[in-house]
Motif scaffolding. Structure first.
Motif, PDB file in Angstrom:
ATOM      1  N   UNK A  12      34.319  48.051  35.928  1.00 13.72           N
ATOM      2  CA  UNK A  12      35.029  46.845  36.347  1.00 13.72           C
ATOM      3  C   UNK A  12      36.230  47.205  37.212  1.00 13.72           C
ATOM      4  N   UNK A  13      36.930  48.284  36.847  1.00 12.06           N
ATOM      5  CA  UNK A  13      38.076  48.723  37.645  1.00 12.06           C
ATOM      6  C   UNK A  13      37.602  49.167  39.022  1.00 12.06           C
ATOM      7  N   UNK A  14      36.554  49.971  39.057  1.00  8.36           N
ATOM      8  CA  UNK A  14      36.024  50.476  40.327  1.00  8.36           C
ATOM      9  C   UNK A  14      35.565  49.338  41.226  1.00  8.36           C
ATOM     10  N   UNK A  15      35.004  48.286  40.632  1.00  9.03           N
ATOM     11  CA  UNK A  15      34.481  47.152  41.396  1.00  9.03           C
ATOM     12  C   UNK A  15      35.546  46.097  41.698  1.00  9.03           C
ATOM     13  N   UNK A  16      36.763  46.287  41.211  1.00  7.23           N
ATOM     14  CA  UNK A  16      37.845  45.353  41.502  1.00  7.23           C
ATOM     15  C   UNK A  16      37.899  44.130  40.615  1.00  7.23           C
ATOM     16  N   UNK A  17      37.168  44.133  39.510  1.00  4.42           N
ATOM     17  CA  UNK A  17      37.155  43.000  38.587  1.00  4.42           C
ATOM     18  C   UNK A  17      38.334  43.086  37.618  1.00  4.42           C
ATOM     19  N   UNK A  18      38.788  44.291  37.325  1.00  7.07           N
ATOM     20  CA  UNK A  18      39.893  44.535  36.401  1.00  7.07           C
ATOM     21  C   UNK A  18      40.844  45.533  37.044  1.00  7.07           C
ATOM     22  N   UNK A  19      42.143  45.345  36.816  1.00  5.04           N
ATOM     23  CA  UNK A  19      43.147  46.240  37.396  1.00  5.04           C
ATOM     24  C   UNK A  19      43.954  46.920  36.295  1.00  5.04           C
ATOM     25  N   UNK A  20      44.280  48.171  36.516  1.00  7.57           N
ATOM     26  CA  UNK A  20      45.158  48.899  35.602  1.00  7.57           C
ATOM     27  C   UNK A  20      46.570  48.346  35.749  1.00  7.57           C
ATOM     28  N   UNK A  21      47.343  48.381  34.665  1.00 11.77           N
ATOM     29  CA  UNK A  21      48.726  47.914  34.760  1.00 11.77           C
ATOM     30  C   UNK A  21      49.722  49.011  34.423  1.00 11.77           C
ATOM     31  N   UNK A  22      49.247  50.210  34.212  1.00  9.21           N
ATOM     32  CA  UNK A  22      50.157  51.308  33.890  1.00  9.21           C
ATOM     33  C   UNK A  22      49.424  52.462  33.256  1.00  9.21           C
ATOM     34  N   UNK A  23      50.177  53.267  32.524  1.00  7.47           N
ATOM     35  CA  UNK A  23      49.607  54.460  31.926  1.00  7.47           C
ATOM     36  C   UNK A  23      49.596  55.581  32.947  1.00  7.47           C
ATOM     37  N   UNK A  24      48.661  56.486  32.777  1.00  2.09           N
ATOM     38  CA  UNK A  24      48.507  57.596  33.708  1.00  2.09           C
ATOM     39  C   UNK A  24      47.095  57.534  34.291  1.00  2.09           C
ATOM     40  N   UNK A  52      44.743  55.177  31.514  1.00  4.49           N
ATOM     41  CA  UNK A  52      45.256  53.889  31.993  1.00  4.49           C
ATOM     42  C   UNK A  52      45.365  52.875  30.858  1.00  4.49           C
ATOM     43  N   UNK A  53      46.183  51.866  31.086  1.00  4.89           N
ATOM     44  CA  UNK A  53      46.257  50.729  30.173  1.00  4.89           C
ATOM     45  C   UNK A  53      46.040  49.458  30.981  1.00  4.89           C
ATOM     46  N   UNK A  54      45.575  48.426  30.297  1.00  5.50           N
ATOM     47  CA  UNK A  54      45.214  47.162  30.924  1.00  5.50           C
ATOM     48  C   UNK A  54      45.875  46.031  30.160  1.00  5.50           C
ATOM     49  N   UNK A  55      46.282  44.976  30.880  1.00  7.68           N
ATOM     50  CA  UNK A  55      46.855  43.800  30.215  1.00  7.68           C
ATOM     51  C   UNK A  55      45.754  43.082  29.456  1.00  7.68           C
ATOM     52  N   UNK A  56      46.090  42.587  28.271  1.00  7.01           N
ATOM     53  CA  UNK A  56      45.115  41.884  27.432  1.00  7.01           C
ATOM     54  C   UNK A  56      44.529  40.693  28.191  1.00  7.01           C
ATOM     55  N   UNK A  57      45.381  39.941  28.883  1.00  9.89           N
ATOM     56  CA  UNK A  57      44.918  38.760  29.612  1.00  9.89           C
ATOM     57  C   UNK A  57      43.928  39.142  30.713  1.00  9.89           C
ATOM     58  N   UNK A  84      38.430  39.378  32.905  1.00 12.82           N
ATOM     59  CA  UNK A  84      37.325  40.186  33.430  1.00 12.82           C
ATOM     60  C   UNK A  84      36.066  39.989  32.591  1.00 12.82           C
ATOM     61  N   UNK A  85      36.245  39.821  31.307  1.00  6.23           N
ATOM     62  CA  UNK A  85      35.100  39.638  30.405  1.00  6.23           C
ATOM     63  C   UNK A  85      34.290  38.408  30.806  1.00  6.23           C
TER      64      UNK A  85
END
Length: 73
Positions: free
Chosen positions: A30-42, A46-51, A56-57
């Protein structure tokens, strides 16, 4: 090493996968396809916002040619 407790309001890849009912590889896809974005981490943790994970789901996923359909009889 995986976060023991990620920042408030975020999920690790494994936690996001459990929340969405998918495999961790799907979250990365999903991240690779642009459906979900990382919001931090390394880059490796990576970490993702719950919302964002919930959005994305339920987002419409583009189909690829030759992809198996989940509606197959």
């Amino acid at each position: 090493m995986e976060y023991l407790m990620p920042p408030r309001g975020t999920l690790t890849t494994s936690m996001a996968a459990m929340s969405a009912g998918v495999q961790p590889a799907t979250i990365r896809d999903w991240v690779r396809r642009g459906i979900l974005a990382r919001c931090g981490g390394s880059p490796k943790r990576p970490v993702y916002r719950i919302e964002d994970v919930e959005a994305a789901r339920y987002a419409a996923k583009p189909n690829r040619a030759g992809q198996r359909s989940t509606n197959a009889a």
